[in-house]
Design an enzyme around this catalytic site. Structure first.
Site, PDB file in Angstrom:
ATOM      1  CB  CYS A 255       8.974  10.498   6.321  1.00 44.29           C
ATOM      2  SG  CYS A 255       8.776  11.615   5.078  1.00 44.29           S
TER       3      CYS A 255
ATOM      4  CB  CYS B 294       5.749  10.293   3.889  1.00 40.76           C
ATOM      5  SG  CYS B 294       7.630  10.757   3.584  1.00 40.76           S
ATOM      6  CG  ASP B 295       4.212   8.355   7.050  1.00 33.85           C
ATOM      7  OD1 ASP B 295       3.708   8.085   5.884  1.00 33.85           O
ATOM      8  OD2 ASP B 295       5.057   7.635   7.419  1.00 33.85           O
TER       9      ASP B 295
END
Ligand code: FAD
Length: 307
Positions: free
Chosen positions: A133, A136-137
């Site tokens: 992701c 997200c990261d």
């Protein structure tokens, strides 16, 4: 005591939220269960540019907007991982680890999950450089070199997103051309800091025990192996249906996707399936929402037919 509803929706992604909206607006009592936060895969998407009504919208923002509108007619939203469905005459019993619910109809909207590479180091460095992701990261890799594995829409869309954060993005793809939509390909090819390694697969993700440092890549035509320094590896090599909990009721095909007709009905009366978890051609938010609308109307007709 087992709580009873007209309809239980399993999964609060775009498909489930739309089914819940239609069913509740038709004045059915609806429980929508999710094992995580509402929004599903939309929470893992940076910019969405192909959902009509918004020129461009962040995935988490679209999740919020959909949740607000889908719950306005009294949908009950609950936390829980569904572990199974039992059929008892006209009753459908939905089980989670802690609870049991009863309904006349069920809409399965459990979506899909990322396929893993299966390469050495992938599991070991999960959350320490290996990610599925970018939204997200991605921010952890500011100024670093990162690898994106895959050649479809998700891989190329997320490679372009990462190119805004990382110093350099290298896309590793097992074929000699991308599968992604032309517009996404063009955007990626236009970026100076996105490189491509064709006809290649990731053999191993290497690190210093704390985090990822290198990725070993093998050319599947020549057999040549190269080691590319990278702090992050973002994997987009396909998806698998989230259907383990529904195998026992005989509604999945040989690859575990749920078979439905165009009314989103499965083989079992009163059990509908919508969105990415279905056997279908195009897995997108627009098609998930379309499925959800059809099933939301379908459950109303089904519940009426039992009266
Ligand atoms: P999901 O969104 O996967 O939602 C399923 C929900 O079910 C999840 O919330 C999950 O927690 C829940 N669930 C699963 N199993 C259980 C269980 N046993 N019990 C309880 N809850 C359960 N589409 C576009 O249209 N445009 C884009 O730009 C786009 N970009 C994307 C980028 C990425 C990186 C990814 C991964 C996908 C992208 N997609 C995009 C695809 C889109 O996100 C999906 O097609 C869509 O979210 C599918 O919706 P869904 O409701 O079927 O499933």
């Amino acid at each position: 005591m087992t709580k009873k509803y007209d309809v239980i929706v399993i999964g609060a992604g775009p498909a489930g939220m739309t089914a819940a909206l239609y069913a509740s607006r038709a004045e059915l009592s609806v429980l929508m269960l999710d094992r995580g936060v509402y929004g599903g895969q939309m929470n893992n998407t940076a910019e969405i540019e192909n959902y009509p009504g918004f020129k461009s919208i962040l995935g988490p923002k679209l999740s919020e907007e959909m949740y607000e509108s889908s719950t306005q007619f009294g949908v009950e939203y609950g936390y829980g991982e569904v572990t199974g469905i039992e059929i008892d005459g006209d009753k459908r019993i939905v089980k989670t680890a802690d609870d049991e619910y009863e309904s006349s109809a069920v809409v399965i909207a459990s979506g899909s999950e990322y396929r893993k590479l299966g390469a050495p180091g992938e599991k070991e460095y999960g959350g320490r450089g290996v990610s599925y992701c970018a939204v997200c990261d991605g921010a952890f890799f500011k100024g670093d070199n990162v690898i994106v594995v895959g050649g479809g829409d998700s891989a190329i869309q997320e490679a372009t997103y990462l190119a805004n954060i990382a110093a350099k993005v290298t896309v590793v793809h097992r074929r000699d051309q991308l599968r992604a939509q032309r517009i996404l390909q063009e955007r990626a090819f236009d970026r100076d800091n996105i490189d491509f390694i064709w006809n290649s697969t990731v053999e191993e993700i290497q690190g210093d025990d704390r985090k990822v440092t290198n990725v070993k890549i093998k050319n599947n035509q020549t057999g040549e192996e190269t080691v590319v320094p990278a702090a992050g590896v973002f994997v987009y090599v396909g998806i698998l249906p989230m259907t383990d909990a529904f195998r026992n009721i005989g509604i999945t095909d040989e690859a575990s996707w749920i078979d439905t007709n165009e009314l989103m009905e499965t083989k079992v009366p009163g059990i509908f399936a919508v969105g990415d978890v279905r056997k279908k051609h195009l897995r997108q938010i627009t098609t998930a929402v379309g499925d959800g609308g059809i099933a939301g109307q379908g459950v109303f007709d089904y519940v009426e037919s039992l009266k």
